[in-house]
Design an enzyme around this catalytic site. Structure first.
Site, PDB file in Angstrom:
ATOM      1  N   ASP A 130       6.568  25.941  19.651  1.00 32.64           N
ATOM      2  CA  ASP A 130       6.079  27.309  19.456  1.00 32.64           C
ATOM      3  C   ASP A 130       6.119  27.693  17.986  1.00 32.64           C
ATOM      4  O   ASP A 130       5.358  28.542  17.535  1.00 32.64           O
ATOM      5  CB  ASP A 130       6.895  28.279  20.299  1.00 32.64           C
ATOM      6  CG  ASP A 130       6.525  28.090  21.754  1.00 32.64           C
ATOM      7  OD1 ASP A 130       7.084  27.177  22.390  1.00 32.64           O
ATOM      8  OD2 ASP A 130       5.620  28.793  22.231  1.00 32.64           O
TER       9      ASP A 130
HETATM   10  O1  MRU Z   1       6.697  30.409  27.484  1.00 33.56           O
HETATM   11  P1  MRU Z   1       5.523  29.499  27.310  1.00 33.56           P
HETATM   12  O2  MRU Z   1       5.051  28.860  28.577  1.00 33.56           O
HETATM   13  O3  MRU Z   1       4.404  30.145  26.525  1.00 33.56           O
HETATM   14  O4  MRU Z   1       6.096  28.324  26.402  1.00 33.56           O
HETATM   15  C1  MRU Z   1       5.276  27.257  26.069  1.00 33.56           C
HETATM   16  C2  MRU Z   1       5.968  26.232  25.282  1.00 33.56           C
HETATM   17  O5  MRU Z   1       7.130  26.347  24.925  1.00 33.56           O
HETATM   18  C3  MRU Z   1       5.139  25.081  24.826  1.00 33.56           C
HETATM   19  O6  MRU Z   1       5.917  23.917  24.767  1.00 33.56           O
HETATM   20  C4  MRU Z   1       4.577  25.391  23.435  1.00 33.56           C
HETATM   21  O7  MRU Z   1       3.998  26.656  23.397  1.00 33.56           O
HETATM   22  C5  MRU Z   1       3.564  24.394  23.021  1.00 33.56           C
HETATM   23  S1  MRU Z   1       2.051  24.567  23.910  1.00 33.56           S
HETATM   24  C6  MRU Z   1       0.968  23.495  23.255  1.00 33.56           C
END
Ligand code: MRU
Length: 353
Positions: free
Chosen positions: A244
């Site tokens: 993220d």
């Molecule tokens: O809470 P989320 O489902 O948005 O978290 C997503 C993640 O942590 C993913 O691993 C990250 O965003 C990478 S997506 C290509």
């Protein structure tokens, strides 16, 4: 079944409601910034790149319904809407970087053009371009990651562990960590994929498992608590996860549970990779301690669907993400430009900007 998180043609935006997966594929229309904000906040759409793209496209659909009497008025409108969109979820950097870039772009355009209609169209084209760019960046991430893993492990076929969902559903298409797995599979280099269920929101069992089954990739679901035993007994060759936010020293915020997998990988000497397009890299923060971690509501932990599973009265702590220190990212950080050790990342990216 559909693997398309975002459907868009000029002025019309729909997202796949990921809260309903894997049982139902239902697309919902996003007709303004408020709809975009709500879809991101409620995690109907999620994943760092998808959040940014849906947020920006929700601005496009709203912009197309408005007219502006001056460039200043347009700039004010866009800045306020983007500021609002970045409040939906704080940890993924993609949406705030997109917002910053768009505001700079409009500011620049306002200095060279005076017709707000012209500027508006340029901004819309810029945002629409994000869809194709994300897919092509992800394909490059996939290629670099697959090549690196094959060389590093010198195994014919790999057993790969991944966490959370980083595939087509989290991006405009193809995926980041799951894109690397897709590429390995295209090259007939996959022996088996293990995906964690990714409690408490179950992106692994609901979404990654759905994508793996859809693509017929040989795969097995494990609970998050099984990872150490899996590494000890099943011969996992590599771990690859998404991000993220990757900061200047390589510390990486990703879905809660990533940190403990990285610790286990180091103990078991399994190379640990982060796959992240440059849109997920934030060189403005020196280390992971400066990343703001989103806390999600308690009901995501205490219920499964609509069924309460936790004892009434218990307190809850539900951080959505954790920070994996750079020293645990032993395989490397896979970007669309290549694979870098965490300490090489800042220099490597600055040379490309
Ligand atoms: O809470 P989320 O489902 O948005 O978290 C997503 C993640 O942590 C993913 O691993 C990250 O965003 C990478 S997506 C290509």
């Amino acid at each position: 079944m559909s693997l398309l998180a975002i459907k868009y043609h000029r002025g019309h935006l729909e997202i796949l409601n990921q809260l309903l997966l894997p049982h139902e594929s239902v697309y919902e229309e996003i007709s303004c910034v408020e709809d975009g904000w709500q879809a991101i906040r409620s995690m109907k759409v999620r994943g760092a790149p998808a959040i940014a793209i849906v947020g920006a496209l929700s601005l496009v659909v709203e912009l197309l319904q408005q007219s502006f009497s001056s460039a200043e008025e347009l700039l004010k409108f866009i800045t306020e809407k983007l500021d609002y969109l970045t409040t939906a979820r704080p940890t993924a950097v993609n949406i705030s970087e997109t917002a910053k870039d768009l505001v700079s772009f409009v500011t620049y355009l306002s200095s060279v053009k005076s017709d707000p209609q012209d500027i508006k169209i340029k901004v819309i084209e810029e945002i629409e371009g994000m869809l194709a760019k994300d897919v092509s960046d992800n394909q490059s991430v996939g290629r670099h990651g697959a090549d690196h893993m094959v060389q590093l492990t010198s195994s014919e076929k790999l057993k790969v562990l991944t966490h959370c969902n980083t595939g087509s559903l989290a991006t405009a298409g193809y995926g980041t960590a799951l894109g690397v797995i897709r590429k390995l599979y295209e090259q007939e280099r996959i022996e088996h994929v293990f995906c964690t269920e990714t409690r408490p929101y179950n992106q692994g069992s609901r979404l990654t498992a759905y994508e793996l089954v859809y693509e017929n990739i040989p795969s097995t679901l494990v609970a998050d608590s099984m990872v150490s035993l899996l590494m000890k007994t099943k011969g996992v060759h590599v771990v690859v996860v998404g991000a993220d936010r990757v900061v200047a020293n390589g510390d990486t915020a990703n879905k809660i549970g990533t940190y403990q997998i990285a610790i286990s990988a180091k103990y078991h000497m399994v190379p640990f990779y982060v796959a992240a397009p440059s849109t997920s890299i934030d060189l403005s923060l020196e280390s992971g301690e400066h990343i703001s971690i989103e806390e999600r509501p308690a009901h995501e932990l205490t219920t499964l669907g609509d069924v309460r599973i936790a004892a009434h009265g218990i307190g809850c702590w539900n951080p959505g993400f954790d920070i994996t220190p750079a020293e645990l990212i032993t395989g490397g950080i896979i970007t669309e430009y290549g694979v870098f050790k965490p300490h090489e990342l800042k220099q490597a990216l600055m040379e490309r900007i």
